[in-house]
Design an enzyme around this catalytic site. Structure first.
Site, PDB file in Angstrom:
ATOM      1  N   ASP A 192     -17.880  24.050  -6.195  1.00 27.17           N
ATOM      2  CA  ASP A 192     -17.108  22.797  -5.955  1.00 27.17           C
ATOM      3  C   ASP A 192     -16.204  22.307  -7.287  1.00 27.17           C
ATOM      4  O   ASP A 192     -15.325  21.701  -7.000  1.00 27.17           O
ATOM      5  CB  ASP A 192     -17.728  22.010  -4.850  1.00 27.17           C
ATOM      6  CG  ASP A 192     -17.809  22.506  -3.704  1.00 27.17           C
ATOM      7  OD1 ASP A 192     -17.302  23.380  -3.465  1.00 27.17           O
ATOM      8  OD2 ASP A 192     -18.920  21.981  -2.827  1.00 27.17           O
ATOM      9  N   TYR A 222     -18.569  18.868   3.735  1.00 24.38           N
ATOM     10  CA  TYR A 222     -19.356  18.238   3.091  1.00 24.38           C
ATOM     11  C   TYR A 222     -19.225  16.862   2.270  1.00 24.38           C
ATOM     12  O   TYR A 222     -18.010  16.763   1.753  1.00 24.38           O
ATOM     13  CB  TYR A 222     -20.205  19.236   2.179  1.00 24.38           C
ATOM     14  CG  TYR A 222     -21.611  19.711   2.665  1.00 24.38           C
ATOM     15  CD1 TYR A 222     -22.713  18.426   2.835  1.00 24.38           C
ATOM     16  CD2 TYR A 222     -21.653  20.847   3.293  1.00 24.38           C
ATOM     17  CE1 TYR A 222     -23.739  19.270   3.428  1.00 24.38           C
ATOM     18  CE2 TYR A 222     -22.869  21.370   4.170  1.00 24.38           C
ATOM     19  CZ  TYR A 222     -23.918  20.570   4.199  1.00 24.38           C
ATOM     20  OH  TYR A 222     -25.224  20.911   4.691  1.00 24.38           O
TER      21      TYR A 222
END
Lengths: 726, 726
Positions: free
Chosen positions: B368, B456
């Protein structure tokens, strides 16, 4: 020595041990824990002090008007003053004790069977009250069950095992008198250059190390110089160990090996606020506080039932376990149903082995709960410092060696916590005026106790979250157990490998040691019968052509059939989740209702399995255990832990390998710490803590705090700086 | 499809991915992170909004009047607006870009060497300002160093490796346009019974899985139905995956495997407060808040230097790492000297592999930070909920694809925490009027950021304690990445073993996955040159006759010579402490000054070492690593992480096996989570967190908070309930 006028003797209750100083003498009466030298009225005297501790806003918390009700209001309520007195009266009339009242080493509620408690919850039928008593008379141990309603002893066993009960203040007194009246001991002290008036001693449990000390109750005494500091712990008179036979009231051995080791100077060891003369090297902090001027959101009904948010549980003090949580139930987020989570949870034993084979150190392998009592050593908490404002303080009602009740005031605190943490959140990037930024503050409820088992302080927290999670945390603080050494600097040490810990001050070694706390967790997820499921994450290799991925993890469920299947050593490279589920209750999706135990930081005992301390604390052989419920299996190191041989431990029970599938089962979690001391731990240790969680897993149909209310400015307290800041 | 009038398109920045919905179309201009569709003035528009977010008491916190100074005040300060504009101007004039300005994928300060920063601290000599730029033009990657003072490009490398830079909003736009204009895709959506106007899509990084997708930048698109809920994540259109070649702007593959799987209904998935119509099944909570009406005790100088208690550090936002702590120094408790602890600490990479080998899932193995950016995805924090009252909010100043600066407002918060915890304590049993009950409250300072990388949310906390400890904590919340399934109930599932996660709602599987966050910790304990010492606790057997004890533990120190010695897999049964020490600085006792890294709960990656995702995230092969400092080794998964092959990871660097004894070294800690979802995680997850500590060990001469001041009633805030409660 009794006639020497300058001798003064005082008692300070100790961790694993008891201290004495020559400051008050002779003992007119054995001192009682928390209520020394006073008859029973002192309980109420202390109670008055208690009221003074509270915050000015404390009255907003509902407290029972009758602080100590005569009759219990819940089947699990501790014995009342009247009940304790009645037990004493019954025992006084009991034939075997007719000529001599025994020393009471333990006297507490014999809890009714779970079925009776559940029955009471449904029908209100109050089960009979019974007391469980452990007493000693003429060197013999007596286990008794006293039926309060029938007014008689209904069970009596003598000398059930090789171990002995928790030590009493009488024992301490005997041991210290024997030591002090020993000429060789006094000469040894003077020979070390320590004034007798400066001596403080600890009465240490001896562990169990084979035949020499078997069959008799012994205690070890080691001493310190308190000259110039109340923190005598940092000034050991190294190598001087007196062994006393308690029941014969005589010194059986004096070991004096450390003659060449100076008593450390102990400069700057006084940690008391009043003794500080130098402000800390930092910018001062502005006042900061958890504030809730409308009062906390919990209430305590009938003295012990705690109700907060979606939680209800019974909370009580216990002389041995410290703090006991019972009947913990959480409200279902959808139906409002109050659902069972845990029947009973408490710290069952605490094992502290020191890592030094020397004559004066090898035996230091304490079982603090069973040898001294976590509740017995839990002193009053310090308001605003041990617990925040708006805390509710609960007393312990315990029993002294003569069978009389006494109060351990302000022993437990209960408070609501907001620590700035987030219950859940999500945000999206704002586009075209649409913006999602949702977040909910996390507010929790904490029940806390701090056991000062001698030098060490253990802070026990049970924290309840609205999402159903329970976090159990232990903080270690207080003082190191240190060893004298001739060395003042590591660079002078020729044989560094011979040291059993680092130098933490001049002439002071912080001996390496471990701490293990075993928690007895009688989980009742939606009822008594549960199963233990190991959800193992296993690497799967893909087969050729299946996927560009070579591997992935798969969760494989193994339902434990027997206790053998439920002895768990944690392994980072063989990970599992550990569920307790109720196979009879499924969610709407068909998942069994459950909770999981979630380890955090932990440590494992590496001692030889046949080493005496490891045999006695064999509950540390694994980190997780599940046993079939058995009412006699409460104390992981054995009921009679003092000088025990390890024949009544969790390890022994578990090896019976009873069936545990869909049974009333108990989860045991062992929380460990390795402690290699460092200079920062001297002269008092900043708190180190570790925790584990009990967390709902498919217990709720969905996130139970989806509807939680966010904080808005208008709903927060309105505060001004304190007048003292102007 | 462009002419179809009902098509609307909107962009929502995503975790690992980007979403689109047919709500706004066409794109007039590529949207920019946090400041979509606005030119540079929007930064200041958002800044105005920022002021509104703050608490009414926020002005008490000293803030620089000039919110965005034109010139940097510290060598590590991020590039200013003027500097960013200057870099853009320099690049515009740069010959290779004369005909076409490249897409800017990264533009940030090229930090000066440590020696220059230390030199500035001593002499005030400000090092030259340089920018590091990663740009793409015609499918080629350009790495450039721009010298701001000299006004020119001073280094330029083209296509340095097989990977690609962080994706830009231009890339997203291209990918979504290619997808939407694809007839087969649109037919597939309609065939699933989903209206095109309800479709939200995520743009997912493809990982790297061998030759087929090599040598070209591709992106995967998967879509959801947002009908009836903003929480479209819970409504996957399962099995429909579109692969797009970004640079060719064309769909290269459509995989449509999930035709038989219904789109989950997604009832009760809206988590927004405004959508709640049922109060939670619990007693309401009274207002509670951390209050400090005299204001917090920290101050922020020159926009980035944080000063609090005994701590000083530089704090800044970073588009890739999120939050960067530099030059962390703590004041010596005895001398007042400001001592170096850490030169730079930040989250270097975040690896999230999903455990499903299916066509639509195998590639989900995100990096990420390197693929999307933790700072780029960190939206404004929600005051009073993400952070308590009295928080200070810091903005990020980032760079869009066209090279213009934009503001990520309120991206970091800084607050003081009092959570009711205890700094240290000790009590003794009161005897003869003498009573020791000393306790100190623990107050800490927290720097927080929350990256919403798509579904998330990752909450990053750096918590500073007055005893010198730094706790680094990551909280996971937000939404699960779920998979559609035909099943509504586990009892109907014949092949339970075929499921890659539990049923968390009807037709919704919560796929098992892991999270690994690698922290780059350039520790400088009392200076740059440090050593890594493994203090191993080893069982020692006593020799016959030595002691009644059979065994004990001994702490054995091993100084790591090279990087090979410093690759650590944590093992409960082979425990060690992990110290970073300065061998040149000893305490008065001769112990080297040090800090230790203290693991808490953790998880290890079990994927096959040769599996493509594991190769790319090989930094998860160990939990602790120490490398020789190298300024190019910042990003544990590689500088160019997108479609990287694992040739530029921490694992590769470490295997060079450079000497690390008494060198400038970097500690890496990998914090992992296994996540087997459960019903409670639906439709939004209660926060789960784990942490590790950096803790002084023989750094201070003694407990640095011995002189800490206790709380007294008179010094605490004076509060009233809010008006809203009357």
């Amino acid at each position: 020595m009794k006639s020497t006028p300058y001798l003064r003797l005082s008692f300070i209750l100790f961790t694993v041990l008891f201290i004495f100083a020559y400051s008050w003498y002779p003992l007119s009466k054995p001192a009682r824990h928390g209520c020394f030298k006073f008859p029973i009225w002192c309980a109420f005297k202390n109670r008055t002090v208690h009221a003074m501790f509270g915050s000015i806003l404390e009255p907003q918390i509902s407290k029972p008007k009758n602080l100590f009700p005569e009759t219990p209001l819940h089947p699990l309520d501790p014995l009342t003053i009247q009940e304790i007195n009645k037990v004493r009266a019954i025992l006084s009339r009991y034939a075997p004790f007719a000529w001599s009242f025994p020393a009471i080493h333990s006297l507490s509620l014999d809890e009714p069977d779970k079925s009776r408690v559940l029955e009471w919850e449904k029908s209100g039928a109050f089960p009979p009250r019974k007391a469980s008593v452990i007493a000693m008379l003429n060197g013999e141990t007596h286990l008794l069950i006293v039926h309060l309603d029938m007014g008689r002893v209904m069970a009596h066993v003598t000398n059930p095992g090789p171990g002995y009960p928790i030590v009493s203040m009488d024992d301490i007194s005997v041991v210290l008198q024997a030591t002090m009246s020993n000429e060789e001991f006094n000469k040894s002290i003077i020979a070390r250059g320590v004034k007798l008036s400066d001596v403080s001693c600890l009465t240490l449990s001896p562990g169990w190390y084979g035949p020499e000390e078997e069959g008799r109750r012994i205690m070890k005494v080691q001493c310190f110089s308190s000259q110039g500091t109340p923190n005598f712990y940092m000034r050991p008179i190294e190598g001087l160990t007196v062994t006393v036979d308690i029941d014969k009231r005589e010194v059986v051995k004096i070991s004096n090996t450390g003659r060449g080791i100076p008593v450390p100077k102990g400069e700057n060891t006084d940690y008391r606020y009043t003794a500080q003369n130098k402000p800390p090297e930092m910018e001062p902090l502005n006042p900061i506080s958890i504030e809730q001027p409308s009062g906390p959101s919990f209430r305590i009904e009938n003295g012990h039932m705690v109700k907060w948010a979606n939680w209800v549980f019974h909370l009580k003090a216990d002389q041995r376990a410290g703090m006991v949580i019972s009947r913990a139930m959480v409200r279902d987020s959808e139906t409002g149903e109050l659902r069972s989570v845990m029947h009973k949870g408490f710290a069952s034993e605490l094992f502290v082995p020191y890592m030094d084979p020397d004559e004066g150190w090898y035996f230091k392998s304490y079982l603090d709960a069973g040898e001294f009592g976590l509740g017995a050593t839990a002193m009053a908490l310090v308001p605003l410092n041990d617990c925040p404002r708006y805390s509710y303080y609960m007393d312990g009602l315990f029993v002294a060696a003569d069978g009389t009740p006494y109060v351990q005031p302000n022993m437990i605190c209960l408070f609501e916590r907001y620590a700035g943490d987030i219950g859940w959140r999500h945000s999206e990037v704002p586009v075209n005026g649409f913006e999602t930024r949702e977040s909910r503050p996390k507010v929790t409820l904490v029940a806390r106790m701090a056991a000062s088992v001698g030098n060490y302080d253990y802070v026990f927290d049970w924290e309840f979250q609205t999402d159903g999670l329970i976090r159990i945390k232990v903080g270690l603080t207080g003082m190191l157990m240190v060893k004298g050494t001739p060395y003042e600097n590591m660079n002078r040490v020729l044989n560094k490998d011979g040291m059993t810990g680092p130098l933490v001050s001049e002439n002071v070694i912080g001996v390496v040691h471990d701490h293990y706390i075993s928690f007895h967790l009688d989980m009742d997820i939606d009822g008594p019968n549960n199963s233990f499921v190991k959800v193992n994450l296993v690497k799967q290799e893909t087969f050729p052509g299946q996927s560009p991925r070579k591997s992935y993890l798969k969760a494989k469920r193994h339902v434990a059939k027997t206790e053998d299947d439920a002895r768990i050593k944690l392994n980072l490279y063989d990970p599992s989740e550990f569920h307790l589920v109720n196979p009879s209750r499924q969610s709407r999706l068909g998942n069994p209702s459950g909770y999981k135990v979630v380890p955090g930081g932990n440590a494992a005992s590496l001692l030889d399995l046949h080493d005496p301390p490891q045999l006695r604390s064999a509950f540390t052989n694994n980190q997780i255990w599940v046993t079939q419920y058995n009412r006699t299996e409460q104390w992981a190191g054995g009921l009679l832990a003092y000088q025990s041989k390890g024949d009544d431990t969790l390890d022994v029970w578990s090896k019976r390998n009873r069936p545990i599938e869909n049974k009333d089962i108990v989860l045991w979690y062992i929380l460990g710490f390795h402690h290699i001391p460092c200079q920062e731990d001297y002269p008092i240790m900043p708190t180190v803590s570790a925790s584990f969680d009990l967390k709902p897993v498919n217990f709720f149909e969905s996130n139970p705090i989806l509807g939680a209310i966010p904080n808005f400015e208008k709903d927060l307290p309105v505060c001004w700086p304190p007048a003292s800041s102007y």
